[in-house]
Write a protein that holds these residues in place. Structure first.
Motif, short mmCIF file in Angstrom:
data_model
loop_
_atom_site.label_atom_id
_atom_site.label_comp_id
_atom_site.label_asym_id
_atom_site.label_seq_id
_atom_site.Cartn_x
_atom_site.Cartn_y
_atom_site.Cartn_z
N ARG A 163 10.10 -33.00 21.84
CA ARG A 163 8.75 -32.32 22.19
C ARG A 163 7.72 -33.22 21.67
NH1 ARG A 163 10.17 -26.23 20.63
NH2 ARG A 163 11.54 -27.50 18.92
N THR A 274 15.43 -32.83 18.31
CA THR A 274 16.18 -31.85 17.65
C THR A 274 17.40 -32.23 18.26
OG1 THR A 274 15.42 -30.35 19.28
CG2 THR A 274 14.60 -30.05 16.97
N ARG A 281 18.65 -20.89 11.96
CA ARG A 281 17.28 -20.24 12.22
C ARG A 281 16.28 -20.89 11.33
NH1 ARG A 281 18.01 -15.80 9.39
NH2 ARG A 281 16.17 -14.79 10.30
N LEU A 284 15.10 -23.90 13.45
CA LEU A 284 14.51 -23.38 14.86
C LEU A 284 13.17 -22.90 14.20
CD1 LEU A 284 17.34 -21.65 16.58
CD2 LEU A 284 16.61 -23.80 17.22
N HIS A 285 12.99 -22.39 13.33
CA HIS A 285 11.62 -21.71 12.93
C HIS A 285 10.80 -22.83 12.75
CE1 HIS A 285 8.72 -19.08 10.90
NE2 HIS A 285 8.67 -19.93 9.91
N ALA A 287 10.82 -25.98 13.60
CA ALA A 287 10.80 -26.65 14.71
C ALA A 287 9.77 -26.22 15.73
CB ALA A 287 11.89 -26.82 15.61
N ASP A 288 9.83 -24.64 15.88
CA ASP A 288 8.71 -23.97 16.95
C ASP A 288 7.30 -24.17 15.96
OD1 ASP A 288 10.68 -23.45 18.45
OD2 ASP A 288 11.18 -21.37 17.65
N ARG A 289 7.30 -24.14 14.72
CA ARG A 289 5.85 -24.20 14.04
C ARG A 289 5.40 -25.60 14.31
NH1 ARG A 289 3.12 -20.46 11.04
NH2 ARG A 289 2.63 -21.99 9.78
N ALA A 291 6.24 -27.58 16.88
CA ALA A 291 5.89 -27.64 18.30
C ALA A 291 4.63 -26.94 18.75
CB ALA A 291 7.20 -27.20 19.19
N ARG A 292 4.22 -26.01 17.93
CA ARG A 292 2.94 -25.58 18.26
C ARG A 292 1.77 -26.29 17.80
NH1 ARG A 292 5.98 -20.43 17.00
NH2 ARG A 292 5.07 -20.71 14.87
N ASP A 296 2.69 -27.38 22.51
CA ASP A 296 3.92 -27.10 23.17
C ASP A 296 4.22 -26.13 23.62
OD1 ASP A 296 5.58 -28.97 24.68
OD2 ASP A 296 7.21 -29.11 23.27
#
Length: 296
Positions: A163, A274, A281, A284-285, A287-289, A291-292, A296
Motif C-alpha cells: 500500500r 506485507t 494481530r 496487522l494493527h 500496518a493499518d495505522r 496505511a491510514r 489508504d
C-alpha cells in the motif's frame, strides 16, 4: 495425516531456500528441521526434497505440497488471531525500512504503539528495499517500508502486497553559491561534471538518478555513496557535492542549500509491503495505522 510441524518446516524451507535459514526462521536447529522433512516424506509417501549442490531443493511433489503448506500456515495464523482477538496486543514486530521512513513515518507511530501496547516488542533495521523485500518474503521481517522511484518502481515477489504511504517529488540540492542556484528548475545536463552524493550503487535511488541522467545524455559522477538523505544534504552544504533528495528531506537543510525541481520530474513513493501468508494481530494493527497515514 501430516502433522503441522512437518508442514511448517516445509513451508519455511520453501520460503527461505535452505535448511539453515528455515531453522533460523522457526527457532529450531538444522537437524530438527531435516528430521521433520524426513518424517513428512514418510507420511506423504513421496520425496519432497532432493540434493542440490551442497544444499537441497524441493522436488516437484515437494513444491505442490509446499503451496498447500503455505495456505495452512496462513489459516493457522488467522485462527490464532481469532482465538486471541480479545487479548491485549502482544508479540514481536520486525520492520525493515529506509532511514528516511524511520525518521518521518515510524518514529511517532512506534512511540504511540509502545505507550498503548507495552506487550508488543518492535525491532527495526535500516537497509535497501531489495534486501528487505527478500527477507519479508522469507519470513524474517513482518513489515517493510520501501522506496519506489518513478523510473524503476519496486518489484515485489509473489505472495507480497503493498500500500502506498506517501508520494513526493524529488529535488536537486545545490550549494547556495552554485551558479545554477537562482534558476527555477534544473536540467541534469547543466550539472555535467558535478560531484554527486547519492545512495549506494545499485540502490533504488541511485538507479533512478542514473537512469534519468542517461536519458538526458549525462553521466553522474558519484563521489559520495551515503544512504541517508540528510547526510547527503550536509555534503551539499559543505560544497562537496550536489544531491537528488525527496521533498521531505528539505526540512533538514539550512540557508546554505538551495533546492530546485528537475526539468524532467522524478518522484519517490514510500510503500508499505506485507506478506499475504498471514500476520499476527500486532503486525496487522501497526500496518493499518501506517496505511491510514497514507490515506489508504
Amino acid at each position: 495425516m501430516w502433522e503441522w510441524n512437518r508442514l511448517r518446516a516445509l513451508d519455511a524451507l520453501s520460503r527461505t531456500g535452505s535448511v539453515r535459514e528455515a531453522a533460523t526462521l522457526l527457532g529450531m536447529s538444522g537437524p530438527a528441521v531435516s528430521q521433520q522433512l524426513r518424517r513428512l516424506e514418510a507420511e506423504a509417501g513421496v520425496k519432497v526434497v532432493e540434493p542440490c549442490g551442497r544444499g537441497i531443493r524441493l522436488t516437484s511433489e515437494g513444491e505442490v505440497l509446499a503451496r498447500y503448506a503455505g495456505r495452512v500456515a496462513a489459516l493457522m495464523q488467522e485462527a490464532d488471531n481469532a482465538v486471541h482477538a480479545r487479548d491485549p496486543l502482544a508479540g514481536v514486530v520486525r520492520i525493515g525500512a529506509v532511514a528516511s521512513a524511520v525518521r518521518t513515518v515510524l518514529t511517532t507511530e512506534l512511540a504511540d504503539l509502545r505507550a498503548a501496547h507495552p506487550g508488543v516488542d518492535v525491532f527495526v533495521e535500516d537497509g535497501e528495499a531489495v534486501d528487505h523485500v527478500r527477507r519479508l518474503a522469507e519470513g524474517h521481517l513482518d513489515l517493510v517500508i520501501a522506496e519506489s522511484w518513478s523510473p524503476t518502481p519496486v518489484r515485489l515477489p509473489a505472495g507480497l502486497t503493498y500500500r502506498r504511504l506517501a508520494r513526493e517529488e524529488a529535488y536537486i540540492a545545490l550549494p547556495a553559491g552554485h551558479p545554477g542556484h537562482t534558476r527555477a528548475e534544473v536540467d541534469l545536463r547543466d550539472l555535467e561534471g558535478a560531484s554527486w552524493a547519492t545512495c549506494p550503487a545499485g540502490s533504488d535511488p541511485h538507479v533512478a538518478l542514473t537512469q534519468i541522467a542517461h536519458s538526458r545524455g549525462v553521466d553522474v559522477d558519484v563521489r559520495f555513496h551515503v544512504a541517508d538523505h540528510v547526510t547527503q544534504i550536509e555534503l551539499v552544504r559543505a560544497g562537496l557535492a550536489v544531491a537528488c533528495v525527496p521533498a521531505s528531506a528539505r526540512r533538514y537543510a539550512s540557508d546554505d542549500v538551495t533546492f530546485l525541481p528537475l526539468a524532467e520530474p522524478l518522484w519517490r513513493e514510500l510503500v508499505l509491503a506485507t506478506n499475504r501468508r498471514g500476520s499476527s494481530r500486532a503486525v496487522l494493527h501497526l500496518a493499518d495505522r501506517l496505511a491510514r497515514l497514507g490515506g489508504d
